[in-house]
Motif scaffolding. Structure first.
Motif, PDB file in Angstrom:
ATOM      1  N   GLU A   1      -4.023  -6.131 -21.291  1.00  0.00           N
ATOM      2  CA  GLU A   1      -3.054  -5.097 -20.948  1.00  0.00           C
ATOM      3  C   GLU A   1      -3.621  -3.706 -21.231  1.00  0.00           C
ATOM      4  O   GLU A   1      -3.412  -2.772 -20.453  1.00  0.00           O
ATOM      5  CB  GLU A   1      -1.762  -5.305 -21.746  1.00  0.00           C
ATOM      6  CG  GLU A   1      -0.914  -6.452 -21.231  1.00  0.00           C
ATOM      7  CD  GLU A   1       0.381  -6.585 -22.006  1.00  0.00           C
ATOM      8  OE1 GLU A   1       0.721  -5.651 -22.768  1.00  0.00           O
ATOM      9  OE2 GLU A   1       1.056  -7.608 -21.856  1.00  0.00           O
ATOM     10  N   VAL A   2      -4.318  -3.566 -22.364  1.00  0.00           N
ATOM     11  CA  VAL A   2      -4.936  -2.280 -22.706  1.00  0.00           C
ATOM     12  C   VAL A   2      -5.942  -1.887 -21.634  1.00  0.00           C
ATOM     13  O   VAL A   2      -5.950  -0.757 -21.140  1.00  0.00           O
ATOM     14  CB  VAL A   2      -5.622  -2.355 -24.087  1.00  0.00           C
ATOM     15  CG1 VAL A   2      -6.503  -1.137 -24.309  1.00  0.00           C
ATOM     16  CG2 VAL A   2      -4.584  -2.465 -25.188  1.00  0.00           C
ATOM     17  N   VAL A   3      -6.806  -2.823 -21.250  1.00  0.00           N
ATOM     18  CA  VAL A   3      -7.805  -2.562 -20.220  1.00  0.00           C
ATOM     19  C   VAL A   3      -7.132  -2.152 -18.915  1.00  0.00           C
ATOM     20  O   VAL A   3      -7.517  -1.168 -18.268  1.00  0.00           O
ATOM     21  CB  VAL A   3      -8.692  -3.808 -19.998  1.00  0.00           C
ATOM     22  CG1 VAL A   3      -9.546  -3.652 -18.741  1.00  0.00           C
ATOM     23  CG2 VAL A   3      -9.576  -4.045 -21.212  1.00  0.00           C
ATOM     24  N   GLN A   4      -6.103  -2.898 -18.523  1.00  0.00           N
ATOM     25  CA  GLN A   4      -5.421  -2.607 -17.266  1.00  0.00           C
ATOM     26  C   GLN A   4      -4.738  -1.238 -17.292  1.00  0.00           C
ATOM     27  O   GLN A   4      -4.707  -0.533 -16.280  1.00  0.00           O
ATOM     28  CB  GLN A   4      -4.395  -3.702 -16.971  1.00  0.00           C
ATOM     29  CG  GLN A   4      -4.995  -5.051 -16.622  1.00  0.00           C
ATOM     30  CD  GLN A   4      -5.705  -5.052 -15.288  1.00  0.00           C
ATOM     31  OE1 GLN A   4      -5.562  -4.126 -14.503  1.00  0.00           O
ATOM     32  NE2 GLN A   4      -6.481  -6.088 -15.034  1.00  0.00           N
ATOM     33  N   GLU A   5      -4.182  -0.849 -18.441  1.00  0.00           N
ATOM     34  CA  GLU A   5      -3.502   0.443 -18.530  1.00  0.00           C
ATOM     35  C   GLU A   5      -4.487   1.596 -18.376  1.00  0.00           C
ATOM     36  O   GLU A   5      -4.200   2.593 -17.693  1.00  0.00           O
ATOM     37  CB  GLU A   5      -2.749   0.559 -19.858  1.00  0.00           C
ATOM     38  CG  GLU A   5      -1.876   1.799 -19.943  1.00  0.00           C
ATOM     39  CD  GLU A   5      -0.963   1.787 -21.151  1.00  0.00           C
ATOM     40  OE1 GLU A   5      -0.352   2.850 -21.424  1.00  0.00           O
ATOM     41  OE2 GLU A   5      -0.849   0.737 -21.809  1.00  0.00           O
ATOM     42  N   VAL A   6      -5.653   1.473 -18.997  1.00  0.00           N
ATOM     43  CA  VAL A   6      -6.675   2.514 -18.864  1.00  0.00           C
ATOM     44  C   VAL A   6      -7.155   2.596 -17.409  1.00  0.00           C
ATOM     45  O   VAL A   6      -7.275   3.682 -16.834  1.00  0.00           O
ATOM     46  CB  VAL A   6      -7.858   2.233 -19.813  1.00  0.00           C
ATOM     47  CG1 VAL A   6      -9.016   3.199 -19.528  1.00  0.00           C
ATOM     48  CG2 VAL A   6      -7.415   2.364 -21.264  1.00  0.00           C
ATOM     49  N   ILE A   7      -7.413   1.451 -16.798  1.00  0.00           N
ATOM     50  CA  ILE A   7      -7.868   1.424 -15.403  1.00  0.00           C
ATOM     51  C   ILE A   7      -6.803   2.006 -14.480  1.00  0.00           C
ATOM     52  O   ILE A   7      -7.109   2.772 -13.554  1.00  0.00           O
ATOM     53  CB  ILE A   7      -8.216  -0.017 -14.988  1.00  0.00           C
ATOM     54  CG1 ILE A   7      -9.475  -0.483 -15.714  1.00  0.00           C
ATOM     55  CG2 ILE A   7      -8.434  -0.107 -13.470  1.00  0.00           C
ATOM     56  CD1 ILE A   7      -9.840  -1.919 -15.443  1.00  0.00           C
ATOM     57  N   GLN A   8      -5.538   1.651 -14.732  1.00  0.00           N
ATOM     58  CA  GLN A   8      -4.446   2.148 -13.891  1.00  0.00           C
ATOM     59  C   GLN A   8      -4.351   3.661 -13.958  1.00  0.00           C
ATOM     60  O   GLN A   8      -4.152   4.334 -12.933  1.00  0.00           O
ATOM     61  CB  GLN A   8      -3.129   1.511 -14.327  1.00  0.00           C
ATOM     62  CG  GLN A   8      -1.982   1.710 -13.345  1.00  0.00           C
ATOM     63  CD  GLN A   8      -2.202   0.964 -12.050  1.00  0.00           C
ATOM     64  OE1 GLN A   8      -2.560  -0.191 -12.060  1.00  0.00           O
ATOM     65  NE2 GLN A   8      -1.993   1.643 -10.925  1.00  0.00           N
ATOM     66  N   PHE A   9      -4.491   4.224 -15.169  1.00  0.00           N
ATOM     67  CA  PHE A   9      -4.440   5.681 -15.307  1.00  0.00           C
ATOM     68  C   PHE A   9      -5.596   6.321 -14.548  1.00  0.00           C
ATOM     69  O   PHE A   9      -5.437   7.339 -13.870  1.00  0.00           O
ATOM     70  CB  PHE A   9      -4.494   6.067 -16.790  1.00  0.00           C
ATOM     71  CG  PHE A   9      -4.239   7.527 -17.040  1.00  0.00           C
ATOM     72  CD1 PHE A   9      -2.973   7.972 -17.380  1.00  0.00           C
ATOM     73  CD2 PHE A   9      -5.261   8.467 -16.917  1.00  0.00           C
ATOM     74  CE1 PHE A   9      -2.738   9.328 -17.604  1.00  0.00           C
ATOM     75  CE2 PHE A   9      -5.038   9.811 -17.134  1.00  0.00           C
ATOM     76  CZ  PHE A   9      -3.767  10.252 -17.480  1.00  0.00           C
ATOM     77  N   TRP A  10      -6.782   5.732 -14.681  1.00  0.00           N
ATOM     78  CA  TRP A  10      -7.974   6.224 -13.979  1.00  0.00           C
ATOM     79  C   TRP A  10      -7.730   6.241 -12.465  1.00  0.00           C
ATOM     80  O   TRP A  10      -7.989   7.237 -11.784  1.00  0.00           O
ATOM     81  CB  TRP A  10      -9.155   5.332 -14.326  1.00  0.00           C
ATOM     82  CG  TRP A  10     -10.440   5.627 -13.617  1.00  0.00           C
ATOM     83  CD1 TRP A  10     -10.731   5.375 -12.304  1.00  0.00           C
ATOM     84  CD2 TRP A  10     -11.621   6.246 -14.169  1.00  0.00           C
ATOM     85  NE1 TRP A  10     -12.007   5.764 -12.001  1.00  0.00           N
ATOM     86  CE2 TRP A  10     -12.573   6.303 -13.125  1.00  0.00           C
ATOM     87  CE3 TRP A  10     -11.961   6.715 -15.420  1.00  0.00           C
ATOM     88  CZ2 TRP A  10     -13.849   6.839 -13.319  1.00  0.00           C
ATOM     89  CZ3 TRP A  10     -13.227   7.241 -15.608  1.00  0.00           C
ATOM     90  CH2 TRP A  10     -14.157   7.304 -14.577  1.00  0.00           C
ATOM     91  N   ASP A  11      -7.223   5.126 -11.944  1.00  0.00           N
ATOM     92  CA  ASP A  11      -7.004   5.003 -10.501  1.00  0.00           C
ATOM     93  C   ASP A  11      -5.925   5.951 -10.000  1.00  0.00           C
ATOM     94  O   ASP A  11      -6.049   6.536  -8.920  1.00  0.00           O
ATOM     95  CB  ASP A  11      -6.611   3.560 -10.146  1.00  0.00           C
ATOM     96  CG  ASP A  11      -7.761   2.582 -10.317  1.00  0.00           C
ATOM     97  OD1 ASP A  11      -8.916   3.034 -10.371  1.00  0.00           O
ATOM     98  OD2 ASP A  11      -7.495   1.363 -10.399  1.00  0.00           O
ATOM     99  N   ASP A  12      -4.857   6.098 -10.781  1.00  0.00           N
ATOM    100  CA  ASP A  12      -3.701   6.886 -10.327  1.00  0.00           C
ATOM    101  C   ASP A  12      -3.907   8.384 -10.442  1.00  0.00           C
ATOM    102  O   ASP A  12      -3.126   9.155  -9.870  1.00  0.00           O
ATOM    103  CB  ASP A  12      -2.456   6.498 -11.136  1.00  0.00           C
ATOM    104  CG  ASP A  12      -1.980   5.085 -10.831  1.00  0.00           C
ATOM    105  OD1 ASP A  12      -2.440   4.517  -9.823  1.00  0.00           O
ATOM    106  OD2 ASP A  12      -1.157   4.548 -11.608  1.00  0.00           O
TER     107      ASP A  12
END
Length: 292
Positions: free
Chosen positions: A191-202
């Motif tokens: 979840e931590v990894v996905q949240e960082v990636i999501q912020f990067w993408d968005d």
């Protein structure tokens, strides 16, 4: 625990997808995002689960599975009910220590040895490093499966005769609890990894910049000074506010905090307040022109 699967927006413009029927598009997305999917792209998916989650009957499920096998997109092993999405790692590989640890665990739970071999070959074809993975020697695994027992099938007793008695029921319960704790911890890390990636993408850091994402995630795993997710998100927010959405700038912020021994977002905010109240010196993030 919530888990996420990444689907690229280019999916809908892909030549293969454009030629699929609406039913096939729905089923393809299901294969990539259902509740059984894993980080390695190999997972157990009984047909009865597919029926329940998609609403299709058995005949339609079997027809669609066979169709995607023929398309060369998946492999399905009937004896173990396992499915492998053949190009999964091409779009979902993250070279993070924690993610690789999760992949290692998943591979050691795969029952179909041929799928593990194919996964390793795909990694080699794409140039992904797999030297950190600890997978049992596949030839030895197959040899053990085929080699008959020397004592007519009986298994050796694993404890010395003078060892204290063991409550097998209690031992199994403890092992089950430990396994649940490990799974919960891995889900939290994912979840931590996905949240960082999501912020990067968005926020415009580069949706297809896999190398930049991987480098940023390495701050989570730093052996000496691992950064909590909140610190990384804080640094990215500062980069957005300064309209400098690139990796070097974010890393410059993180290094300055590291040099000043600021370990939490609260400490960073307190330092900012102190400087506004009497210390006009600004933090020097030392961004460079190099960008990923």
């Amino acid at each position: 625990m919530a888990r996420y699967r990444q689907i690229y927006i280019e999916f809908w413009q892909d030549g293969f997808v454009l030629d699929l029927t609406p039913e096939e598009k729905y089923f393809y997305i299901y294969l990539m995002t259902n509740s059984k999917t894993t980080q390695c792209g190999i997972y157990e998916l009984p047909k009865r689960i597919i029926e329940t989650e998609t609403g299709y009957n058995r005949e339609t499920v079997e027809k669609l599975l066979q169709r995607f096998v023929e398309y060369g997109k998946i492999a399905y092993h009937e004896p173990t009910k396992e499915i492998m999405i053949l190009n999964w790692i091409k779009y979902n590989w993250i070279n993070s220590v924690k993610v690789l640890s999760l992949i290692n665990k998943e591979l050691n739970e795969v029952k179909n040895i041929e799928f593990i071999k194919l996964f390793i070959q795909n990694c080699k074809d794409y140039g992904y490093r797999i030297d950190t993975l600890s997978i049992p020697h596949l030839d030895e695994v197959e040899e053990k499966k085929q080699k008959p027992s020397n004592d007519g099938g009986s298994m050796p007793y694993q404890y010395p005769m003078d060892s204290p008695s063991i409550d097998l029921g209690e031992e199994r319960e403890l092992e089950r609890e430990r396994e649940e704790e490990r799974e919960e911890e891995q889900e939290r890390e994912q979840e931590v990894v996905q949240e960082v990636i999501q912020f990067w993408d968005d926020n415009g850091f580069g949706y297809n910049n896999i190398e930049g994402k991987t480098q940023l995630l390495s701050w989570l795993d730093d052996s000496q000074f691992p950064k909590p997710k909140e610190m990384i998100l804080k640094a990215m927010n500062i980069a957005c506010s300064s309209n400098k959405r690139y990796l070097k700038y974010v890393e410059g912020i993180l290094r300055n905090w590291e040099n000043e021994s600021l370990l939490t977002v609260s400490e960073v905010e307190q330092r900012e307040v102190s400087r506004r109240n009497g210390q006009p010196k600004k933090m020097n993030y030392n961004p460079t022109k190099d960008r990923f």
